[in-house]
Design a protein around this motif. Structure first.
Motif, PDB file in Angstrom:
ATOM      1  N   GLY A  30     -10.768  12.926   8.312  1.00  0.00           N
ATOM      2  CA  GLY A  30     -12.129  12.817   8.462  1.00  0.00           C
ATOM      3  C   GLY A  30     -12.936  13.752   8.356  1.00  0.00           C
ATOM      4  O   GLY A  30     -14.197  13.445   7.689  1.00  0.00           O
ATOM      5  N   SER A  31     -12.672  15.041   7.877  1.00  0.00           N
ATOM      6  CA  SER A  31     -13.388  16.219   7.531  1.00  0.00           C
ATOM      7  C   SER A  31     -13.446  16.171   6.034  1.00  0.00           C
ATOM      8  O   SER A  31     -12.183  16.065   5.316  1.00  0.00           O
ATOM      9  CB  SER A  31     -13.028  17.437   8.294  1.00  0.00           C
ATOM     10  N   VAL A  32     -14.529  16.892   5.339  1.00  0.00           N
ATOM     11  CA  VAL A  32     -14.110  17.078   4.055  1.00  0.00           C
ATOM     12  C   VAL A  32     -13.209  18.176   3.687  1.00  0.00           C
ATOM     13  O   VAL A  32     -12.864  18.764   4.578  1.00  0.00           O
ATOM     14  CB  VAL A  32     -15.648  17.859   3.308  1.00  0.00           C
ATOM     15  N   GLY A  56     -23.436  12.199   9.403  1.00  0.00           N
ATOM     16  CA  GLY A  56     -21.931  12.289   9.713  1.00  0.00           C
ATOM     17  C   GLY A  56     -21.303  13.650  10.158  1.00  0.00           C
ATOM     18  O   GLY A  56     -20.984  14.507   9.014  1.00  0.00           O
ATOM     19  N   TYR A  58     -18.838  14.191  12.630  1.00  0.00           N
ATOM     20  CA  TYR A  58     -17.533  14.239  13.118  1.00  0.00           C
ATOM     21  C   TYR A  58     -17.305  15.285  13.915  1.00  0.00           C
ATOM     22  O   TYR A  58     -17.769  15.716  14.676  1.00  0.00           O
ATOM     23  CB  TYR A  58     -16.718  14.130  11.684  1.00  0.00           C
ATOM     24  N   TYR A  61     -16.887  20.127  10.664  1.00  0.00           N
ATOM     25  CA  TYR A  61     -16.637  21.058   9.905  1.00  0.00           C
ATOM     26  C   TYR A  61     -17.616  21.474   8.763  1.00  0.00           C
ATOM     27  O   TYR A  61     -18.032  22.776   8.468  1.00  0.00           O
ATOM     28  CB  TYR A  61     -15.275  20.805   9.259  1.00  0.00           C
ATOM     29  N   SER A  62     -18.168  20.337   8.299  1.00  0.00           N
ATOM     30  CA  SER A  62     -19.051  20.487   7.184  1.00  0.00           C
ATOM     31  C   SER A  62     -20.474  21.021   7.592  1.00  0.00           C
ATOM     32  O   SER A  62     -20.944  21.936   7.011  1.00  0.00           O
ATOM     33  CB  SER A  62     -19.408  18.999   6.474  1.00  0.00           C
ATOM     34  N   ILE A  82     -26.538  14.489  12.441  1.00  0.00           N
ATOM     35  CA  ILE A  82     -26.877  13.046  12.884  1.00  0.00           C
ATOM     36  C   ILE A  82     -25.299  12.519  13.141  1.00  0.00           C
ATOM     37  O   ILE A  82     -24.669  12.232  11.844  1.00  0.00           O
ATOM     38  CB  ILE A  82     -27.988  12.287  12.310  1.00  0.00           C
ATOM     39  N   ASP A  83     -24.816  12.123  14.153  1.00  0.00           N
ATOM     40  CA  ASP A  83     -23.784  11.110  14.334  1.00  0.00           C
ATOM     41  C   ASP A  83     -23.791  10.647  15.738  1.00  0.00           C
ATOM     42  O   ASP A  83     -24.207  11.297  16.766  1.00  0.00           O
ATOM     43  CB  ASP A  83     -22.457  11.968  14.223  1.00  0.00           C
ATOM     44  N   PRO A  84     -23.402   9.376  15.746  1.00  0.00           N
ATOM     45  CA  PRO A  84     -23.499   8.857  17.109  1.00  0.00           C
ATOM     46  C   PRO A  84     -22.195   9.014  18.093  1.00  0.00           C
ATOM     47  O   PRO A  84     -22.095   8.667  19.213  1.00  0.00           O
ATOM     48  CB  PRO A  84     -23.607   7.230  16.967  1.00  0.00           C
ATOM     49  N   SER A 107     -27.842   7.136  12.002  1.00  0.00           N
ATOM     50  CA  SER A 107     -28.858   7.939  11.124  1.00  0.00           C
ATOM     51  C   SER A 107     -30.049   6.883  11.111  1.00  0.00           C
ATOM     52  O   SER A 107     -31.036   7.375  11.181  1.00  0.00           O
ATOM     53  CB  SER A 107     -28.131   8.077   9.809  1.00  0.00           C
ATOM     54  N   GLN A 108     -29.654   5.547  11.037  1.00  0.00           N
ATOM     55  CA  GLN A 108     -30.706   4.542  10.892  1.00  0.00           C
ATOM     56  C   GLN A 108     -31.658   4.702  12.044  1.00  0.00           C
ATOM     57  O   GLN A 108     -33.112   4.487  12.006  1.00  0.00           O
ATOM     58  CB  GLN A 108     -30.302   3.295  10.612  1.00  0.00           C
ATOM     59  N   ASP A 125     -22.729  11.664   4.615  1.00  0.00           N
ATOM     60  CA  ASP A 125     -21.460  11.561   4.701  1.00  0.00           C
ATOM     61  C   ASP A 125     -21.121  10.827   5.968  1.00  0.00           C
ATOM     62  O   ASP A 125     -20.389  11.410   6.895  1.00  0.00           O
ATOM     63  CB  ASP A 125     -20.490  13.125   4.545  1.00  0.00           C
ATOM     64  N   SER A 126     -21.627   9.678   6.276  1.00  0.00           N
ATOM     65  CA  SER A 126     -21.393   9.010   7.465  1.00  0.00           C
ATOM     66  C   SER A 126     -20.657   7.850   7.104  1.00  0.00           C
ATOM     67  O   SER A 126     -19.576   7.996   6.511  1.00  0.00           O
ATOM     68  CB  SER A 126     -22.913   8.494   8.109  1.00  0.00           C
ATOM     69  N   ASP A 127     -21.052   6.861   7.449  1.00  0.00           N
ATOM     70  CA  ASP A 127     -20.061   5.383   7.245  1.00  0.00           C
ATOM     71  C   ASP A 127     -20.419   5.083   5.940  1.00  0.00           C
ATOM     72  O   ASP A 127     -21.371   5.249   5.163  1.00  0.00           O
ATOM     73  CB  ASP A 127     -21.001   4.285   8.171  1.00  0.00           C
ATOM     74  N   LYS A 253     -11.008   7.836   6.730  1.00  0.00           N
ATOM     75  CA  LYS A 253     -12.097   8.124   7.415  1.00  0.00           C
ATOM     76  C   LYS A 253     -13.061   8.694   6.439  1.00  0.00           C
ATOM     77  O   LYS A 253     -14.182   8.802   6.282  1.00  0.00           O
ATOM     78  CB  LYS A 253     -12.452   8.896   8.648  1.00  0.00           C
TER      79      LYS A 253
HETATM   80  C1  LIG Z   1     -16.322  11.222   7.114  1.00  0.00           C
HETATM   81  S1  LIG Z   1     -16.805  11.444   8.731  1.00  0.00           S
HETATM   82  C2  LIG Z   1     -18.058  13.051   8.541  1.00  0.00           C
HETATM   83  C3  LIG Z   1     -17.272  14.228   8.231  1.00  0.00           C
HETATM   84  C4  LIG Z   1     -17.941  15.593   8.324  1.00  0.00           C
HETATM   85  N1  LIG Z   1     -19.120  15.522   7.227  1.00  0.00           N
HETATM   86  C5  LIG Z   1     -17.342  16.755   7.911  1.00  0.00           C
HETATM   87  O1  LIG Z   1     -16.825  16.983   6.688  1.00  0.00           O
HETATM   88  O2  LIG Z   1     -16.999  17.423   8.936  1.00  0.00           O
HETATM   89  C6  LIG Z   1     -18.041  10.192   9.083  1.00  0.00           C
HETATM   90  C7  LIG Z   1     -18.874  10.460  10.371  1.00  0.00           C
HETATM   91  O3  LIG Z   1     -19.842   9.480  10.225  1.00  0.00           O
HETATM   92  C8  LIG Z   1     -20.400   8.989  11.665  1.00  0.00           C
HETATM   93  N2  LIG Z   1     -21.208   7.736  11.433  1.00  0.00           N
HETATM   94  C9  LIG Z   1     -20.601   6.629  11.305  1.00  0.00           C
HETATM   95  N3  LIG Z   1     -21.789   5.914  11.270  1.00  0.00           N
HETATM   96  C10 LIG Z   1     -22.904   6.667  11.218  1.00  0.00           C
HETATM   97  C11 LIG Z   1     -24.303   6.315  11.095  1.00  0.00           C
HETATM   98  N4  LIG Z   1     -24.750   4.983  10.835  1.00  0.00           N
HETATM   99  N5  LIG Z   1     -25.245   7.570  11.383  1.00  0.00           N
HETATM  100  C12 LIG Z   1     -24.553   8.551  11.480  1.00  0.00           C
HETATM  101  N6  LIG Z   1     -23.405   8.864  11.472  1.00  0.00           N
HETATM  102  C13 LIG Z   1     -22.351   7.867  11.598  1.00  0.00           C
HETATM  103  C14 LIG Z   1     -18.879   8.925  12.309  1.00  0.00           C
HETATM  104  O4  LIG Z   1     -18.834   9.003  13.674  1.00  0.00           O
HETATM  105  C15 LIG Z   1     -18.071   9.827  11.621  1.00  0.00           C
HETATM  106  O5  LIG Z   1     -18.047  11.104  12.572  1.00  0.00           O
END
Ligand SMILES: C[S@@+](CC[C@H](N)C(=O)[O-])C[C@H]1O[C@@H](n2cnc3c(N)ncnc32)[C@H](O)[C@@H]1O
Length: 254
Positions: A30-32, A56, A58, A61-62, A82-84, A107-108, A125-127, A253
């Motif tokens: 899930g994290s970069v 995104g 998560y 970490y990023s 931003i993350d839900p 985010s939207q 880096d979200s969905d 993810k």
């Molecule tokens: C790949 S992970 C992000 C990893 C993070 N950037 C890191 O490296 O530590 C994707 C995240 O996007 C979030 N996510 C999914 N849809 C989203 C949206 N519409 N807006 C914001 N975040 C969203 C998920 O809940 C998830 O935690």
């Protein structure tokens, strides 16, 4: 780096590019990758942003790597992430917390609350559906100052994001470079997640447009070369032999 972040980095498994919480547990993707986290830190140090917007979060970490850069620049910079998904975040309880503002929303949905704010850097880096990344670009790119940079992860693995990269590349307002990143998911034949660095050259001269025919694009066909590297103006192409080894998509993810 705070001890909490260093402990998290110790769980990194370079063989797969994932993070293993416990010995022999399945890696989490899930994290970069650590290398990408370091790149985000270096980009902050290089470009000296004060306001950064991330989608995104998560486990953060990023976000923490960006916040560490902002702290080291000593300019009171803030990363708004931003993350839900409710989660315990790596920056919490550390000195990095004063550089982070977390918005618990899609985010939207958060976009209207950010109207009128400007940013020096976007980190998306979200969905990884085309719909989401394009909605983010259309909402947030106008908030990015000319000369500012958009960092994106998973632009090679997910064709949904790759399609957006192609649109940025074909738009004269941006200059774009896409690079491989080290995650293999334990299978070197798979596409790497990839990172894209996109610099906004100017504000006017070509709006980003949503292509309805691509709305549901997500991973795409993993046996094909990454979409971000296809197209008439494709750059940074990899040798064909690397692509022909590509197998089915892992459950990832990120
Ligand atoms: C790949 S992970 C992000 C990893 C993070 N950037 C890191 O490296 O530590 C994707 C995240 O996007 C979030 N996510 C999914 N849809 C989203 C949206 N519409 N807006 C914001 N975040 C969203 C998920 O809940 C998830 O935690």
């Amino acid at each position: 780096m705070p001890a909490k972040i260093r402990r998290f980095e110790k769980t990194y498994d370079p063989a797969t590019g994932g993070y293993r919480g416990r010995l022999r547990s399945k890696p989490d993707f899930g994290s970069v990758e650590i290398e990408v986290g370091r790149l985000w830190y270096a980009m902050v140090m290089l470009l000296r942003p004060v306001r950064v917007l991330e989608t995104g979060t998560y486990w953060g970490y990023s976000t923490s790597m960006i916040a560490a850069g902002l702290r080291d620049l000593g300019q009171d910079g803030i990363v708004t992430s931003i993350d839900p998904a409710e989660s315990s975040h790596l920056w919490e309880g550390t000195a990095l917390a004063r550089h982070v503002r977390w918005i618990c929303a899609r985010s939207q949905d958060a976009a209207p609350t950010l109207k009128g704010t400007t940013f020096d850097m976007l980190v998306l880096d979200s969905d990884h559906h085309y719909r989401t990344i394009m909605e983010e670009l259309i909402a947030f790119e106008p908030l990015l100052k000319p000369g500012g940079v958009i960092l994106m992860h998973d632009t090679l693995f997910f064709d949904g994001v790759g399609a957006a990269v192609r649109q940025l590349r074909e738009n004269p307002r941006f200059e774009v470079v896409t690079l491989d990143s080290p995650r293999t998911h334990g299978n070197p034949g798979w596409r790497s997640p990839g990172v894209t660095i996109c610099r906004k050259l100017k504000r006017k001269g070509g709006a980003l447009r949503f292509d309805e025919s691509l709305a549901d694009l997500f991973v795409g066909d993993p046996k094909m070369p990454a979409l971000a590297r296809r197209g008439k103006r494709a750059v940074n192409t990899m040798p064909a032999s690397r692509h022909s080894e590509t197998r089915a998509a892992p459950q990832s993810k990120g």
